[in-house]
Write an enzyme that holds these catalytic residues in place. Sequence first.
Site, PDB file in Angstrom:
ATOM      1  N   GLN A  48       0.840  -1.193   0.000  1.00  0.00           N
ATOM      2  CA  GLN A  48       0.000   0.000   0.000  1.00  0.00           C
ATOM      3  C   GLN A  48       0.877   1.247   0.000  1.00  0.00           C
ATOM      4  OE1 GLN A  48      -2.235   0.516   3.656  1.00  0.00           O
ATOM      5  NE2 GLN A  48      -3.901   1.531   2.590  1.00  0.00           N
ATOM      6  N   TYR A  74       0.610   4.799   0.403  1.00  0.00           N
ATOM      7  CA  TYR A  74      -0.119   5.997   0.807  1.00  0.00           C
ATOM      8  C   TYR A  74       0.828   7.031   1.432  1.00  0.00           C
ATOM      9  CZ  TYR A  74      -4.808   3.976   0.053  1.00  0.00           C
ATOM     10  OH  TYR A  74      -5.948   3.447  -0.499  1.00  0.00           O
ATOM     11  N   SER A  75       1.413   6.709   2.594  1.00  0.00           N
ATOM     12  CA  SER A  75       2.203   7.681   3.349  1.00  0.00           C
ATOM     13  C   SER A  75       3.445   8.130   2.582  1.00  0.00           C
ATOM     14  CB  SER A  75       2.638   7.087   4.690  1.00  0.00           C
ATOM     15  OG  SER A  75       1.516   6.815   5.504  1.00  0.00           O
ATOM     16  N   SER A  84       4.791  -1.315   4.136  1.00  0.00           N
ATOM     17  CA  SER A  84       4.980  -2.673   4.648  1.00  0.00           C
ATOM     18  C   SER A  84       5.063  -3.678   3.508  1.00  0.00           C
ATOM     19  CB  SER A  84       3.823  -3.052   5.579  1.00  0.00           C
ATOM     20  OG  SER A  84       3.770  -2.196   6.692  1.00  0.00           O
ATOM     21  N   GLU A  86      -9.508  -1.465   6.638  1.00  0.00           N
ATOM     22  CA  GLU A  86      -8.250  -1.872   7.260  1.00  0.00           C
ATOM     23  C   GLU A  86      -8.444  -2.451   8.654  1.00  0.00           C
ATOM     24  OE1 GLU A  86      -3.689  -0.214   7.298  1.00  0.00           O
ATOM     25  OE2 GLU A  86      -5.329   1.221   7.207  1.00  0.00           O
ATOM     26  N   SER A  91      -3.261   7.312  12.635  1.00  0.00           N
ATOM     27  CA  SER A  91      -2.797   7.709  13.962  1.00  0.00           C
ATOM     28  C   SER A  91      -3.968   8.001  14.904  1.00  0.00           C
ATOM     29  CB  SER A  91      -1.904   8.951  13.858  1.00  0.00           C
ATOM     30  OG  SER A  91      -2.671  10.078  13.480  1.00  0.00           O
ATOM     31  N   GLU A 121      -4.459  10.624  16.581  1.00  0.00           N
ATOM     32  CA  GLU A 121      -4.944  11.978  16.363  1.00  0.00           C
ATOM     33  C   GLU A 121      -5.976  12.018  15.241  1.00  0.00           C
ATOM     34  OE1 GLU A 121      -1.839  11.079  16.693  1.00  0.00           O
ATOM     35  OE2 GLU A 121      -1.118  12.154  18.468  1.00  0.00           O
TER      36      GLU A 121
END
Length: 423
Positions: free
Chosen positions: A164, A166-167, A199, A282, A402, A404
């Site tokens: 994946q 994304y980040s 990952s 997820e 996260s 947050e």
Amino acid sequence: MARSSARPRVPTIVRTTKCLLGLTNGTSEAGGRLDLTDSAADAAFRDTVRGWLAEHLRGEFAAARGLGGPGREHEAFDVRLAWDRHLAAHGWTCLGWPARFGGRAATAREQLIFHEEYALADAPARVSHFGENLLGPTVIAFGTPDQQRRFLPPIVAVEHLWCQGYSEPGAGSDLAALTTRAVRDGDEWVVTGQKVWTSLAHVADWCFLLARTDPGTLGHRGISCLLVPMRQPGVLVRPIRQLTGTSEFNEVFFDGARTDLANVLGPVGDGWRVAMGTLGLERGVSTVGQQVGFRREWAAIVELARANGRLDDPGVRDRLTDAWIGLEIMRLNAMRALTGGPDAIAPSVLKLCWAGWHRGLGELAMDVAGPAGLTASGEPYELDEFQRLFLFSRADTIYGGSDEIQRTIIAERVLGLPKEPRG
């Protein structure tokens, strides 16, 4: 080496906890109660799963019991891949997918049962999570018929592994700040940018990634979800060494990597909606199996406390009891959420619940271990299970969304609080 199959027994406090919550076996869901009793059909399915696992977890597969998983993906990877393909050959992958896409069309309850029995059997950690649980359902929801015919069968058969993308270094929690771009060149997209914390990118055949396809846009607009082959010029994967000494995370550099024009999932420029759909998947039914692993970790800490005398400390006993109650509340809340129909907020609540609890369990493990927890078990940097738990669980409140971000989702979508200002 495989871990011992002998596990400490858990206390009967679970019954007390269920009573306190009004979530006892044999009750109906009326009045807010949750029935945890298997129906006759569910019991038969549980027996089928348990029997199949007992019959097939033999030889090299039995030797891989308990291996793999977060922070330990390097363990027996080839054997675990073979095991995943063995599961596929017998119809045990993609359980919840519709039958027309190669799945088993299993109910939510059956999926819960499978993941629970799989974990109780201490079967090897799966290697095909991203394809089976994230990308596949997203293709089913957003993909074209051609994309479904092309990409779903290799996921069912575990022929293609996915990661994946994304980040990014400057776009983690604020994913809309991503800078990876994709430019159309004839019948292909050309991708340039960097992803991080990816990952299993080092073993993946494909990556589903977000890239800005409209350079004149900002924020959520102009982002597309692309399906990009990993084994090509222009893709460089570099491992990121973690505190545990392992390297399941990676940074991935795309420098002119190419993918077919048709490999856009959903409409061009609508990748944010696709990504949010994926992130909602997820934290699915596999969380119940995950919690079986948590229970084993808790029980191992109890045994450590008994062995080194820390169990005689009333404060330690109280913390162990609190941890157990938290684990049971987590499990019951997960089962209520996952069997109660669609709920857009439940994934955020579940993620907040297990991530904070698990990080706290790692801290408790170190407190129970005492000074012995400060030294490595062997050279050059060999960690025991409690040290790995403590170190890797520090990341639990960050990856997969996260804390947050989860709190912001709950605040804005449930409590109706004003949205955070966007810079």
